[in-house]
Design an enzyme around this catalytic site. Structure first.
Site, PDB file in Angstrom:
ATOM      1  N   SER A  13      -3.053   3.688  -4.030  1.00 33.60           N
ATOM      2  CA  SER A  13      -2.483   4.428  -5.154  1.00 33.60           C
ATOM      3  C   SER A  13      -2.002   3.482  -6.247  1.00 33.60           C
ATOM      4  CB  SER A  13      -1.313   5.299  -4.678  1.00 33.60           C
ATOM      5  OG  SER A  13      -1.749   6.278  -3.770  1.00 33.60           O
ATOM      6  N   ARG A  36       6.491   2.691  -9.628  1.00 28.68           N
ATOM      7  CA  ARG A  36       6.922   3.528  -8.509  1.00 28.68           C
ATOM      8  C   ARG A  36       7.216   4.948  -8.988  1.00 28.68           C
ATOM      9  NH1 ARG A  36       6.335   3.405  -3.183  1.00 28.68           N
ATOM     10  NH2 ARG A  36       6.438   1.133  -3.456  1.00 28.68           N
ATOM     11  N   HIS A  39       3.905   6.550  -9.354  1.00 35.27           N
ATOM     12  CA  HIS A  39       3.390   6.837  -8.011  1.00 35.27           C
ATOM     13  C   HIS A  39       4.003   8.120  -7.451  1.00 35.27           C
ATOM     14  CE1 HIS A  39       3.570   6.364  -3.539  1.00 35.27           C
ATOM     15  NE2 HIS A  39       2.305   6.042  -3.708  1.00 35.27           N
TER      16      HIS A  39
END
Length: 211
Positions: A13, A36, A39
């Site tokens: 990812s 992050r 994500h």
């Protein structure tokens, strides 16, 4: 669960994010935090036009508070569910959320304030040198800002990324006017996944810098 050539889903990812992101203004530890968030939300908009805003001491103070086992005060239980529990255990950070505390409910009614405001106000002492993480309630963020102005609490870092249409963007603008390290964003977007992603990213940096 593994994907091609033994690569984890998370690693793949992150690789996809790097391939698709294009130009963005972040580097180093700040990019690790923003990546992050992407994500966790699949929303590349967080990386564009300086959507995520870092106080110059935000990363340093956040890493220090986590390493030192300081408290993490959150506005809703949903953030707790998204935090990496191994990190909390290893670094001995106590996560506190009082949004459903019966005493908070009673006091909020008495003071004619929201539960989110009251929960923050009742934890002023525990916030000192800790991290305040607000992903849902703009009223909680505004209360923390007011408490800091009053001089009754001094967290090391305020993560203020509430989602919503009423006062969310405005509370983030107010956060940038105080002299306390913060991580916030422009506009209405935010929420528990973003807030938790920021803390999980900081933990990952702590682990990598310690190895």
């Amino acid at each position: 669960m593994q994907t091609r050539k033994g690569q984890s889903i998370e690693d793949q990812s992150m690789e996809i994010i790097e391939q698709e992101i294009g130009d963005h203004p972040y580097s180093g530890f700040e990019w690790q935090v923003v990546r992050r968030i992407i994500h966790s939300t699949a929303d590349f908009d967080f990386a564009r036009q300086n959507r995520i805003i870092f106080h110059k001491d935000a990363i340093k103070n956040g890493l220090g508070a986590l390493r030192e086992g300081k408290n993490i005060i959150v506005d809703v239980n949903g953030i707790i569910g998204l935090l990496n529990k191994q990190n909390l255990a290893d670094y001995k950070n106590n996560v506190i959320c009082d949004i459903s505390n019966p005493q908070v409910v009673k006091e909020a009614t008495k003071l004619n304030k929201t539960r989110a405001q009251t929960a923050m106000r009742m934890r002023a002492d525990e916030m000192n040198d800790g991290i305040v993480v607000i992903g849902n309630a703009p009223t909680a963020l505004l209360e923390v800002i007011q408490m800091i102005k009053e001089g009754i609490t001094k967290p090391k870092l305020v993560v203020g990324i509430p989602v919503g249409f009423v006062c969310a963007a405005e509370s983030k603008e107010d956060l940038q006017k105080i002299d306390i390290p913060y991580i916030t964003n422009k506009g209405r977007k935010g929420g528990s996944p973003c807030a938790a992603a920021i803390i999980n990213a900081l933990y990952k940096i702590v682990r990598e810098s310690s190895s």
